[in-house]
Each structure stands twice: as structure tokens, then as C-alpha cells.
Design a protein around this motif. Structure first.
Motif, PDB file in Angstrom:
ATOM      1  N   ILE A   1      -3.275  12.967   4.577  1.00  0.00           N
ATOM      2  CA  ILE A   1      -2.906  13.907   3.686  1.00  0.00           C
ATOM      3  C   ILE A   1      -4.060  14.170   2.764  1.00  0.00           C
ATOM      4  N   PHE A   2      -4.156  13.057   1.932  1.00  0.00           N
ATOM      5  CA  PHE A   2      -4.884  12.756   0.801  1.00  0.00           C
ATOM      6  C   PHE A   2      -6.627  13.167   1.204  1.00  0.00           C
ATOM      7  N   ARG A   3      -6.826  12.506   2.377  1.00  0.00           N
ATOM      8  CA  ARG A   3      -8.303  12.290   2.624  1.00  0.00           C
ATOM      9  C   ARG A   3      -8.779  14.082   3.023  1.00  0.00           C
ATOM     10  N   GLU A   4      -7.609  14.815   3.342  1.00  0.00           N
ATOM     11  CA  GLU A   4      -7.984  16.541   3.692  1.00  0.00           C
ATOM     12  C   GLU A   4      -8.109  16.930   2.335  1.00  0.00           C
ATOM     13  N   ILE A   5      -7.639  16.688   1.386  1.00  0.00           N
ATOM     14  CA  ILE A   5      -7.710  17.460   0.072  1.00  0.00           C
ATOM     15  C   ILE A   5      -8.724  16.677  -0.932  1.00  0.00           C
ATOM     16  N   MET A   6      -9.343  15.763  -0.547  1.00  0.00           N
ATOM     17  CA  MET A   6     -10.549  15.120  -1.489  1.00  0.00           C
ATOM     18  C   MET A   6     -11.125  16.092  -1.479  1.00  0.00           C
ATOM     19  N   SER A   7     -12.044  16.711  -0.654  1.00  0.00           N
ATOM     20  CA  SER A   7     -13.401  17.822  -0.948  1.00  0.00           C
ATOM     21  C   SER A   7     -12.896  18.781  -1.876  1.00  0.00           C
TER      22      SER A   7
ATOM     23  N   ILE B   1     -10.536  18.667  -4.399  1.00  0.00           N
ATOM     24  CA  ILE B   1     -10.808  18.059  -5.672  1.00  0.00           C
ATOM     25  C   ILE B   1     -12.136  17.513  -6.212  1.00  0.00           C
ATOM     26  N   GLY B   2     -13.010  17.770  -5.337  1.00  0.00           N
ATOM     27  CA  GLY B   2     -14.331  17.286  -5.694  1.00  0.00           C
ATOM     28  C   GLY B   2     -14.939  15.914  -5.246  1.00  0.00           C
ATOM     29  N   ILE B   3     -14.321  15.258  -4.273  1.00  0.00           N
ATOM     30  CA  ILE B   3     -14.466  13.841  -4.206  1.00  0.00           C
ATOM     31  C   ILE B   3     -15.010  13.721  -2.823  1.00  0.00           C
ATOM     32  N   ASP B   4     -16.142  13.419  -2.435  1.00  0.00           N
ATOM     33  CA  ASP B   4     -16.699  13.018  -1.055  1.00  0.00           C
ATOM     34  C   ASP B   4     -15.653  12.197  -0.336  1.00  0.00           C
ATOM     35  N   PRO B   5     -15.050  12.559   0.815  1.00  0.00           N
ATOM     36  CA  PRO B   5     -14.187  11.523   1.432  1.00  0.00           C
ATOM     37  C   PRO B   5     -14.892  10.209   1.914  1.00  0.00           C
ATOM     38  N   ASN B   6     -16.387  10.045   1.972  1.00  0.00           N
ATOM     39  CA  ASN B   6     -16.944   8.988   2.405  1.00  0.00           C
ATOM     40  C   ASN B   6     -16.847   7.940   1.178  1.00  0.00           C
ATOM     41  N   ARG B   7     -16.464   8.151  -0.084  1.00  0.00           N
ATOM     42  CA  ARG B   7     -16.249   7.391  -0.953  1.00  0.00           C
ATOM     43  C   ARG B   7     -14.862   6.597  -1.125  1.00  0.00           C
TER      44      ARG B   7
ATOM     45  N   THR C   1       0.817  -1.103  -0.152  1.00  0.00           N
ATOM     46  CA  THR C   1       0.143  -0.025   0.040  1.00  0.00           C
ATOM     47  C   THR C   1       0.877   1.198  -0.054  1.00  0.00           C
ATOM     48  N   GLY C   2       1.987   1.093   0.471  1.00  0.00           N
ATOM     49  CA  GLY C   2       2.932   2.065   0.459  1.00  0.00           C
ATOM     50  C   GLY C   2       3.387   2.733  -1.015  1.00  0.00           C
ATOM     51  N   ARG C   3       3.046   1.810  -2.021  1.00  0.00           N
ATOM     52  CA  ARG C   3       3.269   2.129  -3.418  1.00  0.00           C
ATOM     53  C   ARG C   3       2.095   2.882  -4.004  1.00  0.00           C
ATOM     54  N   ILE C   4       0.969   2.946  -3.412  1.00  0.00           N
ATOM     55  CA  ILE C   4      -0.269   3.675  -3.984  1.00  0.00           C
ATOM     56  C   ILE C   4      -0.202   4.924  -4.073  1.00  0.00           C
ATOM     57  N   ASP C   5      -0.075   5.365  -5.202  1.00  0.00           N
ATOM     58  CA  ASP C   5       0.093   6.947  -5.614  1.00  0.00           C
ATOM     59  C   ASP C   5      -1.570   7.523  -5.509  1.00  0.00           C
ATOM     60  N   PRO C   6      -1.603   8.517  -4.846  1.00  0.00           N
ATOM     61  CA  PRO C   6      -3.056   9.385  -4.838  1.00  0.00           C
ATOM     62  C   PRO C   6      -3.687   9.432  -6.396  1.00  0.00           C
ATOM     63  N   MET C   7      -2.874   9.398  -7.289  1.00  0.00           N
ATOM     64  CA  MET C   7      -3.147   9.593  -8.630  1.00  0.00           C
ATOM     65  C   MET C   7      -3.837   8.479  -9.205  1.00  0.00           C
ATOM     66  N   PHE C   8      -3.615   7.211  -8.421  1.00  0.00           N
ATOM     67  CA  PHE C   8      -4.410   5.930  -8.817  1.00  0.00           C
ATOM     68  C   PHE C   8      -5.710   6.108  -8.266  1.00  0.00           C
ATOM     69  N   ILE C   9      -6.018   6.553  -7.341  1.00  0.00           N
ATOM     70  CA  ILE C   9      -7.344   6.814  -6.808  1.00  0.00           C
ATOM     71  C   ILE C   9      -8.082   7.967  -7.739  1.00  0.00           C
ATOM     72  N   ILE C  10      -7.451   9.077  -7.872  1.00  0.00           N
ATOM     73  CA  ILE C  10      -8.037   9.831  -8.979  1.00  0.00           C
ATOM     74  C   ILE C  10      -8.573   9.256 -10.237  1.00  0.00           C
ATOM     75  N   LYS C  11      -7.671   8.565 -10.805  1.00  0.00           N
ATOM     76  CA  LYS C  11      -7.629   7.908 -11.951  1.00  0.00           C
ATOM     77  C   LYS C  11      -8.960   7.018 -12.057  1.00  0.00           C
ATOM     78  N   ALA C  12      -8.948   6.258 -10.683  1.00  0.00           N
ATOM     79  CA  ALA C  12     -10.304   5.362 -10.687  1.00  0.00           C
ATOM     80  C   ALA C  12     -11.430   5.934 -10.614  1.00  0.00           C
ATOM     81  N   PHE C  13     -11.506   7.160 -10.079  1.00  0.00           N
ATOM     82  CA  PHE C  13     -12.769   7.903 -10.306  1.00  0.00           C
ATOM     83  C   PHE C  13     -12.909   8.380 -11.680  1.00  0.00           C
TER      84      PHE C  13
END
Length: 159
Positions: free
Chosen positions: A100-106, A108-114, A56-68
Motif C-alpha cells: 500500500i505504501f509503495r502505491e502512495i510514494m509517488s 508524496i514525492g518519493i520515487d518508489p525505486n528509492r 518488520t511488522g512494527r515498521i510504521d510508514p512514518m519511519f520511512i518518511i522521517k528517514a527521507f
């Protein structure tokens, strides 16, 4: 259209929504736990597509954004319990990065509950099933995520 017919139509439309969940999991613990859940025939929602990564240390936040961006309605990030990382500290890096990513999710337009962040070991197949079911249930309540899909469609229409 009568009110009863409209409610029935809405109920059918609501029942038709099946969330698409992308799960980024570590190879050593969560993937093995998910495999255990499957071989143990533990019933869980079939809405999750697993992406296996070394850690999980290799998971770039861009992976999550790309998934959405590519149609996911929710994301699960899951790895080894603290202290059990195959690479010593990868899950600690993931936990810091996720906080850190959770704080910036809102922003960038993503509900943190997702997004769900969890620890699942190789012997916790039942826990993996619970994480999947809870995430799918929560995302059903939130409805489909269309923010990035609409943005991508507008970008391609204007290009």
C-alpha cells in the motif's frame, strides 16, 4: 570553462555522491544476517545505517518518511522470509503495508525505486551484502534525494 573541464567537474561531483541509506531490519533474521555478513567479512558498500526493530511488522510508514526527511537517499526494509517470522505474521503485515505504501510514494514525492523491500534470513549474510550493494548502486543512479530536505529548509526558514 572548457567542455572537457566541465565534464571532469561533473564526473568528480557525480563520483563524490555517496548515497545515505537507512535500513529498517527485524531483529531475528535480517539483523542476524547482516551481523553474519560482517563477521564473515563479506565486502559490501558502507553506506547503510541499520535500525534494528523487533519485527518488520512494527515498521510504521512514518519511519520511512522521517528517514527521507532527515537526509536518507534510500531506504531498505528487510525481515524474515514468509513463514519464518518470530511473531508468526509480522512479515505478512509488513508486506501488506509496504504494498500500500509503495502505491502512495509517488503521490508524496518519493520515487518508489528509492525503497527496497527484501527477505533475508539469519543464514543469508551474502544475500544481505547483495541487497546492500544493489540498493546503493541503484540509488547512485537516481542521485541524491533533495525533495524533503528542501521542504524542511523552507519550513524552518519561514517559521
Amino acid at each position: 570553462m572548457s567542455e572537457a573541464t566541465a565534464k571532469t567537474t561533473e564526473a568528480k561531483a557525480g563520483a563524490a555522491f555517496e548515497p545515505r541509506i537507512a535500513a529498517f531490519v527485524c531483529n531475528w533474521c535480517t539483523y542476524t544476517g547482516a551481523d553474519l555478513a560482517g563477521t564473515s567479512r563479506i565486502q559490501m558498500a558502507p553506506n547503510v545505517r541499520v535500525v534494528r526493530l523487533p519485527c518488520t511488522g512494527r515498521i510504521d510508514p512514518m519511519f520511512i518518511i522521517k528517514a527521507f526527511e532527515r537526509g536518507a537517499d534510500g531506504v531498505i526494509v528487510s525481515g524474515c522470509h514468509p513463514g519464518d517470522c518470530h511473531y508468526s505474521a509480522g512479515n505478512y503485515h509488513a508486506r501488506r503495508r509496504f504494498a500500500i505504501f509503495r502505491e502512495i510514494m509517488s503521490f508524496i514525492g518519493i520515487d518508489p525505486n528509492r525503497i527496497t523491500f527484501s527477505w533475508v534470513s539469519a543464514s543469508e549474510g551474502r544475500k544481505w551484502g547483495d541487497v546492500v550493494d544493489e540498493t546503493v548502486s541503484r540509488i547512485r543512479g537516481l542521485g541524491p534525494f533533495a525533495g524533503y530536505k528542501n521542504l524542511v529548509e523552507k519550513t524552518h526558514a519561514g517559521a
